[in-house]
Design an enzyme around this catalytic site. Structure first.
Site, PDB file in Angstrom:
ATOM      1  N   LYS A   1       0.811  -1.234   0.000  1.00  0.00           N
ATOM      2  CA  LYS A   1       0.000   0.000   0.000  1.00  0.00           C
ATOM      3  C   LYS A   1       0.840   1.279   0.000  1.00  0.00           C
ATOM      4  O   LYS A   1       0.469   2.257  -0.635  1.00  0.00           O
ATOM      5  CB  LYS A   1      -0.972   0.006   1.182  1.00  0.00           C
ATOM      6  CG  LYS A   1      -2.082  -1.033   1.045  1.00  0.00           C
ATOM      7  CD  LYS A   1      -3.090  -0.921   2.176  1.00  0.00           C
ATOM      8  CE  LYS A   1      -4.152  -2.011   2.060  1.00  0.00           C
ATOM      9  NZ  LYS A   1      -5.186  -1.897   3.092  1.00  0.00           N
TER      10      LYS A   1
ATOM     11  N   ASP B   1      -9.951   2.652   2.151  1.00  0.00           N
ATOM     12  CA  ASP B   1     -10.054   2.012   3.475  1.00  0.00           C
ATOM     13  C   ASP B   1     -10.650   2.992   4.478  1.00  0.00           C
ATOM     14  O   ASP B   1     -11.442   2.609   5.355  1.00  0.00           O
ATOM     15  CB  ASP B   1      -8.667   1.595   3.988  1.00  0.00           C
ATOM     16  CG  ASP B   1      -8.091   0.417   3.226  1.00  0.00           C
ATOM     17  OD1 ASP B   1      -8.874  -0.415   2.729  1.00  0.00           O
ATOM     18  OD2 ASP B   1      -6.845   0.325   3.126  1.00  0.00           O
TER      19      ASP B   1
END
Ligand code: ATR
Length: 270
Positions: free
Chosen positions: A68, A104
């Site tokens: 990420k 997220d």
């Protein structure tokens, strides 16, 4: 035939392909679009993602552990959320350019019944998942406290998000004494079946008015969520957060509104 995929290392355990494929089918895009999984080692990540971006075949990627941060670094443009969190879980490709987003954060907020504004939120942990949770909760107007086994990491995360995070009574030595509106476990405690009440500063009887989120997920409710539910809390598991973040990613790529219930059901099917 636009293609999508989740990239990770390993990636075989990911529920995103099943969940996103079900969502594409429900949108009537199942023939046209596809969603797969690509295992990429860290050393090949940048070259392969650039290749996919210019191939003309791929519309974008979901990004999972451990890529990420690197996905954000290689992007040509990034949203404010991705930049401030320092991580991207969603890449989209436009004319060979790579755009980074972090869904997220929005996914966590959307999964909280009642929303976070004005509530006291305790985040357990100070790793990558905690960064997104702290940023999202603070941005959405919660008063955020961080507890971590290694206190220095919690302190540095709190300092970094100082503009958004209010640290009251630092260090939070006894979180169990405070009434939390929201409690988010981002630690890995529970993944291996550990007792959360031994490893985390929690009491079984403190959950009545709390929304308890456990990012740890498996085929059964975690021990933390089972205890919280028994104590009368509203509980949210990691699969709900997964479905919410996935719906946001799919919206970015397709411009369409996915059916969340279809995504939830597919994420839970084993
Ligand atoms: P992620 O990026 O998924 O959040 P991570 O960066 O490895 O993962 O972070 C794992 C988190 O779980 C950390 O906050 C870690 O605490 P430390 O910073 O003290 O290592 C926490 N954690 C892991 N095992 C734990 C345990 N047995 N008790 C309490 N916290 C634990």
């Amino acid at each position: 035939m636009p293609r999508l995929a989740v990239i990770g290392h390993p990636v075989g355990h990911s529920r995103s392909p099943a969940m996103q494929t079900a969502a594409l089918e429900a949108l009537g895009l199942g023939e046209e679009w596809s969603y797969g999984a690509i295992d990429l080692a860290p050393e090949e990540l940048e070259a392969r993602v650039r290749e996919l971006a210019v191939s003309g075949e791929y519309a974008g990627l979901n990004v999972t552990v451990p890529h990420k941060e690197a996905a954000l670094a290689l992007a040509d443009e990034a949203s404010e959320a991705a930049r401030e969190i320092g991580a991207a879980n969603t890449l989209s490709f436009r004319e060979g350019r790579i755009l980074a987003e972090n869904t997220d954060a929005g996914g966590l907020i959307a999964s909280l019944p009642g929303g976070p504004a004005g509530r006291r939120a305790l985040v357990l942990g100070a790793g990558g998942a905690a960064r997104a949770a702290v940023w999202a909760l603070a941005r959405a107007g919660a008063v955020v406290f961080i507890w971590n086994r290694t206190a220095a990491r919690a302190k540095s995360l709190a300092d970094e998000f100082g503009a958004y995070v209010e640290i009251g009574g630092w260090p939070v030595d006894s979180p169990a004494e405070v009434d939390w509106g929201i409690l988010v476990n981002t630690t890995t405690v529970g993944l291996g079946g550990e007792d959360p009440f031994e490893q985390l500063p929690l009491r079984r009887d403190e959950f009545a008015e709390t929304v308890v989120v456990d990012m740890v997920y498996g085929d059964r409710p975690s021990r933390l969520l089972a205890a919280a539910e028994e104590a009368g809390a509203l509980t949210v598991d990691g699969l709900e957060v997964l479905a919410q973040q996935g719906a946001r990613s799919l919206r970015i790529w397709t411009g369409r509104e996915p059916d969340l219930d279809v995504m939830r059901a597919a994420a839970r099917r084993r």
